[in-house]
Scaffold this active site. Structure first.
Site, PDB file in Angstrom:
ATOM      1  N   SER A  29      -0.028 -20.384   3.868  1.00 50.41           N
ATOM      2  CA  SER A  29       0.120 -21.519   2.949  1.00 50.41           C
ATOM      3  C   SER A  29       1.418 -21.390   2.146  1.00 50.41           C
ATOM      4  O   SER A  29       2.019 -20.315   2.082  1.00 50.41           O
ATOM      5  CB  SER A  29      -1.078 -21.567   1.998  1.00 50.41           C
TER       6      SER A  29
ATOM      7  N   TYR B  49      -6.042 -23.407   4.990  1.00 51.52           N
ATOM      8  CA  TYR B  49      -5.646 -22.439   6.019  1.00 51.52           C
ATOM      9  C   TYR B  49      -5.833 -22.928   7.451  1.00 51.52           C
ATOM     10  O   TYR B  49      -5.504 -22.195   8.392  1.00 51.52           O
ATOM     11  CB  TYR B  49      -6.432 -21.135   5.822  1.00 51.52           C
TER      12      TYR B  49
ATOM     13  N   HIS C  48       3.058 -15.811   4.748  1.00 53.57           N
ATOM     14  CA  HIS C  48       1.869 -16.503   4.239  1.00 53.57           C
ATOM     15  C   HIS C  48       1.658 -17.767   5.050  1.00 53.57           C
ATOM     16  O   HIS C  48       2.619 -18.456   5.393  1.00 53.57           O
ATOM     17  CB  HIS C  48       2.027 -16.854   2.754  1.00 53.57           C
TER      18      HIS C  48
END
Ligand code: DQA
Length: 156
Positions: free
Chosen positions: A105, A27, A103
């Site tokens: 990722s 992240y 998101h």
């Protein structure tokens, strides 16, 4: 800069308050506060009034999605609930606000249990894997949508 005529709610789900500390290899090292500042500044530069909210609780996330009915656009990272929550899917369908799932990722480059999103089908689209830029590109899409809708003549 144009006046802030459109309001966008950005929602972050569980564990995203741990950004900066949590799995930095996945992240990155940006904290949630820094991410929010970046998203808000990106929106402000484009005339969008962006409000960011994070919660670890599914109920609070559902309440916040309901609150999105009073906004022009919704950007939501349902985090771990992405893969499990019919309740979030239903909440997203319960409001008319255009919503983009994001998101940080790339879910498809990760464990197979992350390859399914229960919530994505209730959103207009999904942007993933681009880190903070996932949120910025979602704002970009909403902005282009607002511009198109504003330019459309009224039909009788
Ligand atoms: C995430 C991906 C999810 O699978 C995970 O549970 C998260 C964050 C992302 O932004 O990449 O908490 O939504």
């Amino acid at each position: 800069m144009a006046a802030s005529s459109h309001r966008v709610l950005v929602l972050h789900g569980p564990n995203l308050d741990r950004l900066g500390l949590r799995e930095p290899a996945v992240y990155g090292t940006m904290t949630l506060d820094a991410l929010n500042e970046r998203i808000e500044a990106y929106g402000a530069a484009r005339g969008l009034a962006v409000e960011c909210f994070q919660t670890n609780s599914q109920g609070a996330l559902i309440d916040a999605i309901h609150r999105a009915a009073g906004f022009d656009g919704l950007v939501v990272n349902p985090a771990g609930y992405t893969h499990t929550s019919v309740a979030l899917h239903d909440a997203l369908l319960s409001v008319p606000t255009p919503s983009i799932e994001v998101h940080l990722s790339n879910l498809y480059a990760r464990e197979s249990f992350r390859h399914t999103s229960v919530t994505a089908a209730a959103c207009s689209g999904v942007i993933m894997g681009l880190g903070p830029a996932s949120y910025e590109l979602a704002l970009e899409y909403l902005l282009s949508n607002f511009t198109t809708n504003d330019a459309e003549p009224d039909h009788v």
